[in-house]
Design a protein around this motif. Structure first.
Motif, PDB file in Angstrom:
ATOM      1  N   ILE A 100      43.418 -12.285  17.294  1.00 52.90           N
ATOM      2  CA  ILE A 100      44.362 -13.032  18.116  1.00 52.90           C
ATOM      3  C   ILE A 100      44.601 -12.253  19.405  1.00 52.90           C
ATOM      4  CG2 ILE A 100      46.691 -13.981  18.269  1.00 52.90           C
ATOM      5  CD1 ILE A 100      46.602 -14.242  15.195  1.00 52.90           C
ATOM      6  N   LEU A 101      44.218 -12.843  20.509  1.00 50.90           N
ATOM      7  CA  LEU A 101      44.427 -12.192  21.799  1.00 50.90           C
ATOM      8  C   LEU A 101      45.830 -12.532  22.304  1.00 50.90           C
ATOM      9  CD1 LEU A 101      40.990 -13.115  23.439  1.00 50.90           C
ATOM     10  CD2 LEU A 101      41.580 -10.989  22.284  1.00 50.90           C
ATOM     11  N   ASN A 154      32.146 -18.927  18.097  1.00 50.45           N
ATOM     12  CA  ASN A 154      32.240 -20.303  18.582  1.00 50.45           C
ATOM     13  C   ASN A 154      31.141 -21.212  18.023  1.00 50.45           C
ATOM     14  OD1 ASN A 154      34.196 -20.850  21.360  1.00 50.45           O
ATOM     15  ND2 ASN A 154      34.170 -18.862  20.399  1.00 50.45           N
ATOM     16  N   TYR A 190      31.559 -14.219  23.345  1.00 50.33           N
ATOM     17  CA  TYR A 190      32.877 -14.307  22.729  1.00 50.33           C
ATOM     18  C   TYR A 190      33.253 -13.083  21.904  1.00 50.33           C
ATOM     19  CZ  TYR A 190      32.113 -19.052  24.280  1.00 50.33           C
ATOM     20  OH  TYR A 190      31.848 -20.149  25.066  1.00 50.33           O
ATOM     21  N   ASN A 191      32.504 -12.009  22.019  1.00 47.46           N
ATOM     22  CA  ASN A 191      32.808 -10.775  21.287  1.00 47.46           C
ATOM     23  C   ASN A 191      33.024 -11.055  19.804  1.00 47.46           C
ATOM     24  OD1 ASN A 191      33.432  -8.111  20.722  1.00 47.46           O
ATOM     25  ND2 ASN A 191      35.481  -8.194  21.603  1.00 47.46           N
ATOM     26  N   ALA A 192      32.142 -11.814  19.221  1.00 51.31           N
ATOM     27  CA  ALA A 192      32.354 -12.272  17.850  1.00 51.31           C
ATOM     28  C   ALA A 192      31.572 -11.464  16.809  1.00 51.31           C
ATOM     29  CB  ALA A 192      31.966 -13.749  17.739  1.00 51.31           C
ATOM     30  N   VAL A 223      40.755 -16.130  18.530  1.00 47.81           N
ATOM     31  CA  VAL A 223      39.330 -16.257  18.854  1.00 47.81           C
ATOM     32  C   VAL A 223      38.481 -15.947  17.615  1.00 47.81           C
ATOM     33  CG1 VAL A 223      39.418 -15.786  21.340  1.00 47.81           C
ATOM     34  CG2 VAL A 223      39.289 -13.879  19.744  1.00 47.81           C
ATOM     35  N   LEU A 224      37.301 -16.519  17.593  1.00 48.17           N
ATOM     36  CA  LEU A 224      36.343 -16.292  16.515  1.00 48.17           C
ATOM     37  C   LEU A 224      34.981 -16.707  17.034  1.00 48.17           C
ATOM     38  CD1 LEU A 224      36.538 -19.202  13.958  1.00 48.17           C
ATOM     39  CD2 LEU A 224      37.941 -19.173  15.985  1.00 48.17           C
ATOM     40  N   ILE A 259      46.177 -16.283  21.724  1.00 45.10           N
ATOM     41  CA  ILE A 259      44.937 -17.056  21.725  1.00 45.10           C
ATOM     42  C   ILE A 259      44.020 -16.557  20.603  1.00 45.10           C
ATOM     43  CG2 ILE A 259      42.984 -17.824  23.127  1.00 45.10           C
ATOM     44  CD1 ILE A 259      44.619 -16.971  25.615  1.00 45.10           C
TER      45      ILE A 259
END
Lengths: 251, 416
Positions: free
Chosen positions: A104-105, A125, A169-171, A122-123, A120
């Motif tokens: 969570i950003l 995409n 997305y740095n995932a 993120v995961l 925000i």
């Protein structure tokens, strides 16, 4: 349009007094959505949204490339950073403490009126055009032909980390125990393939932030949330052209 | 191309090869090995130092494998490519450059370039080997790489092409060196041409690994593959001057006229390439300043940010402007000055590769989102283990160079 001059002349004058407040509100909403002024202008106008937001514009609303076409809508303003999603992900997918699949950003806007902070989530995409999959030399990471999930075949990963650099997305992270890159796979092995309908993070969220579902199903919640124009829907880093399947909205 | 190349039959090649390994060749190699054993004292001191570097750094590298790279290297999820990747790039840039520049002589027949051929081809094999060693300690599962590159290839992946083509390149260059040794110049030319083609393809693919990552604005675009070939040639020239000068020192010999002439033309080519490199760098920066926010941030990191010293001192002054002036001033005759220029170039180019790899990753992925996690540039400083592996790579190259000078007695070759 078949409207001749006489028709126009017989029309009643459209005075502001004749417009009801409800009509006005609806009109303004559309205007704001179209001009895309929400969130400090980061949102695309609805005109280009048709192309940019929908996972696959050419097949928009008719059919999506995958069946089921898994997707997640993140209702950003509902997130309170309780991190239950992250916790559920760690437990379900055995994620080590040095890595994460979802995060969570936090965004701070000190000079905003009222609320000054937003979160925000993120995961991965699960892009329709995934840069990581193109870059992998050994096809250790691939896009599942059936459901479109970007998956890992751990045994094939050589650990060159090109996919990590390629991901917008740095995932991705290197998992020491698996000796491979690890990433979100929508809990496919741990939940979806066992008959569960939701990912661990979506199931754990107490605020209804993460709406997970099937984008090719017109009755699904994700379908309904995305195929409307009253509220803007956007994706992260649309300029990359990866066609992500994680959508964001507010309200 | 020299003469009219006729495709040699396989049987002829085999016969030639068999002939080459007759007793006289073996005897001459044997005498070279004896010569190696009777080298000067300072040569052995040098060899002992480089050998020690290799030994100590292999201990550190083995320790890194044993402990796990996550604990011993400073690369992170956000910056997964650090000094090991940049050193790998540096070595293969040098190798490709040695191959390209030396091919002007022994592949395309320019006489002036002939005397440098043997040493260059030998060193191109040595430097790419050094590069692969460094890469071996960066990639987490190098053994899987050998297997799955073959049985599960991804033809859209630049890494796959680079690995495969560099494999072919190393093979061709090694074969070429053997042909040069046994004085089979036509065969060497074919192997050299194959090596050159695969080397250029491989090296531009290495550039494309960076240039085709559209999530990384600093790298993205056609500039990288082109720039890689250009900078390879600059590196190659520098390496030729550097190693040839050193080689003659090691063997305690004076250069003959053709070799001095070769040094002069390579020196002139270096000067030209430095000018082109400065031109490329200038436009890379000017266009980069008028770009998407992520790219502007990266360029600023290079110009005025944490990498400014690297850029202005190492890249500009030591890597380009300094050697450019020195080379002009040497009039390509003063070998000592040219050697200094080449040493400066090699140092500067090493830092160039480091900056190129690291700065491409320092701007966080979610930079444009304005989130707290992405407000600042990401930090990276090489760890002790990473530096040791880099030192090991240099140690291997230096050791192989020294041994090569003795065993192949100064890489002398007759001009044909």
């Amino acid at each position: 349009m078949n409207m001749n001059k006489t028709d126009l002349e017989t029309l009643k004058k459209d005075d502001i007094k004749t417009v009801s407040p409800i009509e006005r509100r609806e009109f303004l909403k559309i205007g704001l959505a179209i001009s895309g002024i929400f969130a400090g202008g980061t949102i695309l106008s609805v005109v280009s949204n048709m192309n940019k937001v929908f996972a696959s514009p050419e097949e928009f609303s008719e059919k999506y490339p995958y069946k089921p076409h898994y997707s997640m809508v993140i209702r950003q303003d509902r997130c309170i950073d309780c991190e239950l999603c992250m916790e559920a992900c760690v437990i379900t997918n055995n994620v080590p403490d040095y890595g994460y699949r979802t995060m969570i950003l936090e965004k701070e806007v000190p000079d905003a009126i009222g609320q000054k902070k937003e979160f925000i989530p993120v995961l991965c995409n699960h892009c329709n055009n995934p840069p990581c999959v193109r870059a992998c030399p050994t096809r250790a990471t691939y896009k599942d032909k059936k459901n479109g999930i970007v998956m890992m075949e751990y045994g094939k990963c050589i650990g060159c980390k090109t996919c990590v650099v390629a991901c917008p997305y740095n995932a991705r992270y290197f998992n020491e125990e698996k000796h491979s890159i690890d990433k979100c796979n929508f809990c496919f092995d741990t939940r979806l393939s066992k008959g569960e309908k939701l990912t661990a993070c979506a199931a754990a969220c107490p605020a209804g932030v993460r709406i997970f579902g099937e984008l090719s199903d017109v009755n699904s919640e994700v379908y309904k949330l995305i195929h409307q124009i009253a509220k803007p829907v956007w994706v992260l880093r649309p300029e990359i052209g990866a066609k992500p399947n994680i959508f964001y909205m507010k309200g | 191309m020299p003469n009219e190349p006729k495709a040699p039959k396989v049987s002829e090649i085999a016969k030639d090869l068999a002939k080459s390994f007759d007793s006289s060749v073996v005897a001459s190699w044997y005498s070279n090995i004896v010569g190696f054993l009777s080298g000067s004292r300072s040569f052995y001191v040098l060899l002992a130092i480089t050998g020690l570097i290799v030994f100590v750094s292999s201990m550190a590298a083995l320790n890194a494998i044993n402990t796990g790279y996550r604990h011993t290297y400073n690369v992170t999820r956000e910056i997964p490519w650090g000094i090991l990747i940049s050193t790998y790039v540096f070595f293969v840039v040098t190798s490709t450059g040695l191959c390209i520049v030396s091919s002007i002589g022994h592949v395309f027949g320019l006489k002036d370039f002939m005397p440098i051929a043997k040493r260059s081809v030998f060193l191109s094999v040595v430097t790419i080997f050094g590069g692969f060693i460094v890469l071996f300690f960066d990639v987490e599962n190098p053994f899987r790489m050998a297997l799955y590159n073959v049985i599960s290839p991804n033809l859209t992946s630049n890494i796959w092409w680079m690995g495969t083509l560099y494999g072919a390149y190393m093979f061709f260059m090694a074969v070429e060196f053997v042909f040069l040794l046994i004085e089979k110049h036509k065969l060497a030319m074919y192997a050299g041409l194959s090596g050159l083609l695969s080397g250029i393809a491989a090296h531009s693919n290495l550039g494309a690994i960076f240039g085709m990552l559209h999530a990384r604005e600093y790298w993205y675009g056609p500039y990288m593959p082109i720039y890689f070939i250009l900078s390879a040639m600059a590196s190659g020239c520098a390496a030729i001057i550097f190693f040839t000068w050193l080689g003659y020192k090691v063997n305690n010999e004076r250069m003959d006229k053709p070799m001095e002439r070769a040094m002069e033309v390579v020196g002139k080519l270096s000067t030209l390439l430095l000018a082109v490199l400065m031109f490329f760098t200038t436009w890379k920066i000017i266009t980069g300043l008028v770009a998407s926010p992520g790219k502007v941030e990266a360029i600023k990191a290079l110009l005025t940010g944490p990498y400014a010293l690297n850029f202005w001192l190492f890249e500009v002054l030591i890597g380009m402007a300094g050697p450019f002036v020195l080379l002009l001033y040497s009039r390509w005759k003063n070998l000592g000055m040219m050697f200094t220029a080449s040493l400066l170039m090699i140092t500067g180019i090493f830092v160039m590769r480091y900056d190129l790899v690291v700065i491409g990753q320092v701007v966080p992925s979610y930079h444009d989102l304005g989130v707290k996690e992405s407000l600042h540039l990401l930090p990276y400083i090489p760890s002790f283990h990473e530096i040791m592996v880099v030192a090991g790579g240099f140690g291997v190259v230096a050791t192989a160079f020294l041994i090569g000078e003795k065993i192949f007695s100064g890489h002398k070759s007759e001009i044909h």
